[in-house]
Design a protein around this motif. Structure first.
Motif, PDB file in Angstrom:
ATOM      1  N   LEU A  70       0.827  -1.209   0.000  1.00  0.00           N
ATOM      2  CA  LEU A  70       0.000   0.000   0.000  1.00  0.00           C
ATOM      3  C   LEU A  70       0.860   1.258   0.000  1.00  0.00           C
ATOM      4  N   TYR A  71       1.944   1.242   0.747  1.00  0.00           N
ATOM      5  CA  TYR A  71       2.833   2.394   0.808  1.00  0.00           C
ATOM      6  C   TYR A  71       3.393   2.729  -0.576  1.00  0.00           C
ATOM      7  N   ASP A  72       3.763   1.691  -1.327  1.00  0.00           N
ATOM      8  CA  ASP A  72       4.318   1.898  -2.661  1.00  0.00           C
ATOM      9  C   ASP A  72       3.268   2.317  -3.675  1.00  0.00           C
ATOM     10  N   ARG A  73       2.053   1.765  -3.568  1.00  0.00           N
ATOM     11  CA  ARG A  73       1.023   1.989  -4.579  1.00  0.00           C
ATOM     12  C   ARG A  73       0.194   3.255  -4.335  1.00  0.00           C
ATOM     13  N   ASP A  74      -0.245   3.443  -3.076  1.00  0.00           N
ATOM     14  CA  ASP A  74      -1.146   4.556  -2.778  1.00  0.00           C
ATOM     15  C   ASP A  74      -0.924   5.007  -1.342  1.00  0.00           C
ATOM     16  N   ILE A  75      -0.151   6.077  -1.183  1.00  0.00           N
ATOM     17  CA  ILE A  75       0.238   6.533   0.147  1.00  0.00           C
ATOM     18  C   ILE A  75      -0.968   6.998   0.960  1.00  0.00           C
ATOM     19  N   ASN A  76      -2.000   7.524   0.302  1.00  0.00           N
ATOM     20  CA  ASN A  76      -3.173   8.006   1.028  1.00  0.00           C
ATOM     21  C   ASN A  76      -3.950   6.849   1.664  1.00  0.00           C
ATOM     22  N   ARG A  77      -4.098   5.755   0.933  1.00  0.00           N
ATOM     23  CA  ARG A  77      -4.760   4.573   1.493  1.00  0.00           C
ATOM     24  C   ARG A  77      -3.942   4.007   2.648  1.00  0.00           C
ATOM     25  N   TYR A  78      -2.614   4.010   2.509  1.00  0.00           N
ATOM     26  CA  TYR A  78      -1.717   3.542   3.564  1.00  0.00           C
ATOM     27  C   TYR A  78      -1.909   4.367   4.837  1.00  0.00           C
ATOM     28  N   ARG A  79      -1.896   5.683   4.693  1.00  0.00           N
ATOM     29  CA  ARG A  79      -2.051   6.557   5.849  1.00  0.00           C
ATOM     30  C   ARG A  79      -3.418   6.393   6.502  1.00  0.00           C
ATOM     31  N   ALA A  80      -4.447   6.176   5.673  1.00  0.00           N
ATOM     32  CA  ALA A  80      -5.803   6.016   6.214  1.00  0.00           C
ATOM     33  C   ALA A  80      -5.917   4.740   7.050  1.00  0.00           C
ATOM     34  N   ILE A  81      -5.371   3.632   6.558  1.00  0.00           N
ATOM     35  CA  ILE A  81      -5.494   2.367   7.299  1.00  0.00           C
ATOM     36  C   ILE A  81      -4.618   2.386   8.558  1.00  0.00           C
ATOM     37  N   ILE A  82      -3.467   3.029   8.499  1.00  0.00           N
ATOM     38  CA  ILE A  82      -2.609   3.161   9.672  1.00  0.00           C
ATOM     39  C   ILE A  82      -3.332   3.948  10.762  1.00  0.00           C
ATOM     40  N   LYS A  83      -3.984   5.026  10.353  1.00  0.00           N
ATOM     41  CA  LYS A  83      -4.700   5.861  11.311  1.00  0.00           C
ATOM     42  C   LYS A  83      -5.927   5.129  11.863  1.00  0.00           C
ATOM     43  N   ALA A  84      -6.657   4.433  10.998  1.00  0.00           N
ATOM     44  CA  ALA A  84      -7.879   3.730  11.434  1.00  0.00           C
ATOM     45  C   ALA A  84      -7.565   2.610  12.421  1.00  0.00           C
ATOM     46  N   LEU A  85      -6.462   1.894  12.194  1.00  0.00           N
ATOM     47  CA  LEU A  85      -6.119   0.768  13.069  1.00  0.00           C
ATOM     48  C   LEU A  85      -5.213   1.174  14.232  1.00  0.00           C
ATOM     49  N   GLY A  86      -4.629   2.379  14.151  1.00  0.00           N
ATOM     50  CA  GLY A  86      -3.744   2.824  15.225  1.00  0.00           C
ATOM     51  C   GLY A  86      -2.479   2.003  15.316  1.00  0.00           C
ATOM     52  N   LEU A  87      -1.853   1.712  14.166  1.00  0.00           N
ATOM     53  CA  LEU A  87      -0.688   0.835  14.148  1.00  0.00           C
ATOM     54  C   LEU A  87       0.608   1.565  14.505  1.00  0.00           C
TER      55      LEU A  87
END
Length: 89
Positions: A70-87
């Protein structure tokens, strides 16, 4: 059983595009995170369960690979899932 089909549908509905969206990276990462938290709690009580410890390590690696994807393909989706899951702290 800790992960019944209803719980999976809930996770997929919350983090995926729909309840049947089992293939998106976000839904898989969310499912892996749920399983990782469950196995972590199990290992706190059963320290010598080496098979579960190995399975936990494999799950963490799979989640890391999906996060890298996700980080390589779409940084916005990566940031959204990191924030949603609190990783990340």
């Amino acid at each position: 059983m800790y992960l019944d089909p209803a719980k999976k549908q809930e996770i997929f509905g919350q983090y995926g595009k729909s309840n049947t969206d089992t293939g998106s990276a976000e839904s898989q990462i969310a499912l892996f995170s749920y399983r990782i938290s469950h196995l972590t709690e199990h290992l706190k009580e059963n320290r010598k369960d080496y098979t579960t410890a190995r399975a936990l390590t494999q799950l963490v690696g799979k989640r890391r690979a999906l996060l890298n994807y996700l980080y390589d393909r779409d940084i916005n989706r990566y940031r959204a899932i990191i924030k949603a899951l609190g990783l990340r702290k």
